[in-house]
Design a protein around this motif. Structure first.
Motif, PDB file in Angstrom:
ATOM      1  N   PRO A   1      75.653  55.601   4.950  1.00 34.33           N
ATOM      2  CA  PRO A   1      75.070  54.316   4.566  1.00 34.33           C
ATOM      3  C   PRO A   1      75.490  53.855   3.177  1.00 34.33           C
ATOM      4  O   PRO A   1      76.085  54.620   2.402  1.00 34.33           O
ATOM      5  N   VAL A   2      75.148  52.608   2.876  1.00 33.08           N
ATOM      6  CA  VAL A   2      75.339  52.069   1.539  1.00 33.08           C
ATOM      7  C   VAL A   2      74.687  53.022   0.535  1.00 33.08           C
ATOM      8  O   VAL A   2      73.621  53.573   0.789  1.00 33.08           O
TER       9      VAL A   2
ATOM     10  N   ASP B   1      74.812  45.719  10.914  1.00 35.40           N
ATOM     11  CA  ASP B   1      75.746  45.012  11.782  1.00 35.40           C
ATOM     12  C   ASP B   1      77.166  45.347  11.337  1.00 35.40           C
ATOM     13  O   ASP B   1      77.548  45.046  10.203  1.00 35.40           O
ATOM     14  N   PHE B   2      77.932  45.957  12.216  1.00 40.80           N
ATOM     15  CA  PHE B   2      79.311  46.292  11.887  1.00 40.80           C
ATOM     16  C   PHE B   2      80.191  45.068  12.095  1.00 40.80           C
ATOM     17  O   PHE B   2      80.060  44.366  13.100  1.00 40.80           O
ATOM     18  N   VAL B   3      81.084  44.803  11.128  1.00 39.52           N
ATOM     19  CA  VAL B   3      81.898  43.589  11.158  1.00 39.52           C
ATOM     20  C   VAL B   3      83.401  43.858  11.121  1.00 39.52           C
ATOM     21  O   VAL B   3      84.189  42.925  11.268  1.00 39.52           O
ATOM     22  N   GLN B   4      83.804  45.115  10.911  1.00 36.72           N
ATOM     23  CA  GLN B   4      85.226  45.419  10.802  1.00 36.72           C
ATOM     24  C   GLN B   4      85.455  46.862  11.247  1.00 36.72           C
ATOM     25  O   GLN B   4      84.632  47.736  10.970  1.00 36.72           O
TER      26      GLN B   4
ATOM     27  N   VAL C   1      82.684  49.374   9.640  1.00 36.54           N
ATOM     28  CA  VAL C   1      82.031  49.062   8.370  1.00 36.54           C
ATOM     29  C   VAL C   1      81.170  47.813   8.540  1.00 36.54           C
ATOM     30  O   VAL C   1      81.446  46.960   9.384  1.00 36.54           O
ATOM     31  N   SER C   2      80.128  47.732   7.709  1.00 30.27           N
ATOM     32  CA  SER C   2      79.167  46.638   7.823  1.00 30.27           C
ATOM     33  C   SER C   2      79.464  45.458   6.896  1.00 30.27           C
ATOM     34  O   SER C   2      78.716  44.489   6.890  1.00 30.27           O
ATOM     35  N   ALA C   3      80.537  45.538   6.116  1.00 28.25           N
ATOM     36  CA  ALA C   3      80.971  44.421   5.268  1.00 28.25           C
ATOM     37  C   ALA C   3      82.495  44.407   5.256  1.00 28.25           C
ATOM     38  O   ALA C   3      83.132  45.460   5.324  1.00 28.25           O
TER      39      ALA C   3
ATOM     40  N   HIS D   1      85.219  57.161  -1.751  1.00 33.79           N
ATOM     41  CA  HIS D   1      85.218  55.704  -1.873  1.00 33.79           C
ATOM     42  C   HIS D   1      83.871  55.075  -1.533  1.00 33.79           C
ATOM     43  O   HIS D   1      83.087  55.637  -0.783  1.00 33.79           O
ATOM     44  N   PHE D   2      83.683  53.871  -2.043  1.00 33.22           N
ATOM     45  CA  PHE D   2      82.560  53.006  -1.678  1.00 33.22           C
ATOM     46  C   PHE D   2      82.930  51.578  -2.053  1.00 33.22           C
ATOM     47  O   PHE D   2      83.909  51.355  -2.764  1.00 33.22           O
ATOM     48  N   GLN D   3      82.139  50.626  -1.549  1.00 35.04           N
ATOM     49  CA  GLN D   3      82.211  49.248  -2.011  1.00 35.04           C
ATOM     50  C   GLN D   3      80.866  48.934  -2.650  1.00 35.04           C
ATOM     51  O   GLN D   3      79.817  49.287  -2.116  1.00 35.04           O
ATOM     52  N   THR D   4      80.914  48.269  -3.806  1.00 35.78           N
ATOM     53  CA  THR D   4      79.695  47.934  -4.535  1.00 35.78           C
ATOM     54  C   THR D   4      79.090  46.626  -4.014  1.00 35.78           C
ATOM     55  O   THR D   4      79.779  45.832  -3.375  1.00 35.78           O
ATOM     56  N   PRO D   5      77.810  46.400  -4.309  1.00 35.73           N
ATOM     57  CA  PRO D   5      77.186  45.124  -3.959  1.00 35.73           C
ATOM     58  C   PRO D   5      77.937  43.981  -4.652  1.00 35.73           C
ATOM     59  O   PRO D   5      78.486  44.193  -5.720  1.00 35.73           O
ATOM     60  N   PRO D   6      78.016  42.825  -4.061  1.00 37.63           N
ATOM     61  CA  PRO D   6      77.303  42.383  -2.871  1.00 37.63           C
ATOM     62  C   PRO D   6      78.037  42.671  -1.563  1.00 37.63           C
ATOM     63  O   PRO D   6      77.629  42.180  -0.509  1.00 37.63           O
ATOM     64  N   HIS D   7      79.088  43.474  -1.593  1.00 37.66           N
ATOM     65  CA  HIS D   7      79.863  43.778  -0.385  1.00 37.66           C
ATOM     66  C   HIS D   7      79.808  45.261  -0.032  1.00 37.66           C
ATOM     67  O   HIS D   7      80.770  45.818   0.503  1.00 37.66           O
ATOM     68  N   ALA D   8      78.687  45.904  -0.333  1.00 33.89           N
ATOM     69  CA  ALA D   8      78.514  47.328  -0.029  1.00 33.89           C
ATOM     70  C   ALA D   8      78.605  47.551   1.486  1.00 33.89           C
ATOM     71  O   ALA D   8      78.223  46.685   2.274  1.00 33.89           O
ATOM     72  N   GLN D   9      79.111  48.728   1.865  1.00 40.66           N
ATOM     73  CA  GLN D   9      79.382  49.004   3.273  1.00 40.66           C
ATOM     74  C   GLN D   9      78.646  50.238   3.787  1.00 40.66           C
ATOM     75  O   GLN D   9      78.665  51.289   3.146  1.00 40.66           O
ATOM     76  N   ASP D  10      78.042  50.099   4.975  1.00 39.35           N
ATOM     77  CA  ASP D  10      77.683  51.241   5.805  1.00 39.35           C
ATOM     78  C   ASP D  10      78.949  51.590   6.573  1.00 39.35           C
ATOM     79  O   ASP D  10      79.737  50.697   6.911  1.00 39.35           O
TER      80      ASP D  10
END
Length: 190
Positions: free
Chosen positions: A111-112, A40-43, A131-133, A59-68
């Motif tokens: 993906p994440v 689900d894309f949120v932004q 992005v999904s988060a 770049h990436f975002q780590t869990p718990p806010h990892a992004q597709d």
């Protein structure tokens, strides 16, 4: 559409053209789910890079806010890259890349578990991505652009234009993978 084996996917939306121009559907939840893209894309984000050979990433975002991410270039041309940074992945550190442009309309689904970056191939490039988060600065991370063996299409002897932040990112060899491997190795882009 068929289910793609590789987690990173090159999406080729169909354009419907007539003398006025063209129309294309850039995102359809049911069609993406058919491809195995179930997020689900949120932004939505939009960037402008003025000089050619600006490099943003990896770049990436780590869990718990990892992004597709679903990336497309809406003005100019970029070389878009995803690097596998999933713990225990047989393709850890491998990368795939594709040219995305306003002209070709292609998109890259990242993906994440993959570091993402792009190099502008001409001046005044605009990139949009879903992005999904939501952005979470405490989970913001990345690896250095030149540490994963990416064959960036830079002119001979040229260095990319980097932000201070991106120039200070750790190398892939110094990165402790925080992303689990989900059983889908990185494959070539179709």
């Amino acid at each position: 559409m068929t289910h793609a084996m590789s987690p990173v996917q090159l999406i080729l939306p169909k354009r419907f053209a007539d003398p006025r121009g063209w129309f294309m559907e850039v995102y359809s939840e049911p069609k993406f789910r058919e491809r195995g893209i179930d997020c689900d894309f949120v932004q939505d984000n939009h960037s402008l890079s003025i000089p050619a050979f600006t490099l943003r990433g990896l770049h990436f975002q780590t869990p718990p806010h990892a992004q597709d991410k679903l990336v497309r270039c809406v003005r100019g041309r970029i070389f878009d890259v995803a690097v596998d940074v999933r713990r225990d992945s047989p393709t850890f550190g491998k990368w795939v890349g594709a040219e995305l442009s306003a002209e070709n309309g292609h998109q890259l689904f990242v993906p994440v578990g993959f570091a993402h970056g792009f190099l502008t191939l001409e001046p005044d490039c605009e990139v949009t991505y879903k992005v999904s988060a939501l952005y979470a600065p405490e989970c913001d991370g990345g690896i250095r652009w030149d540490s994963a063996g990416v064959d960036w299409p830079l002119p001979a002897g040229a260095e990319p234009i980097l932000s201070d932040k991106d120039a200070q990112l750790p190398s892939l060899s110094d990165f402790s993978a925080l992303f689990p491997y989900n059983g889908r190795p990185l494959g070539p882009l179709a």
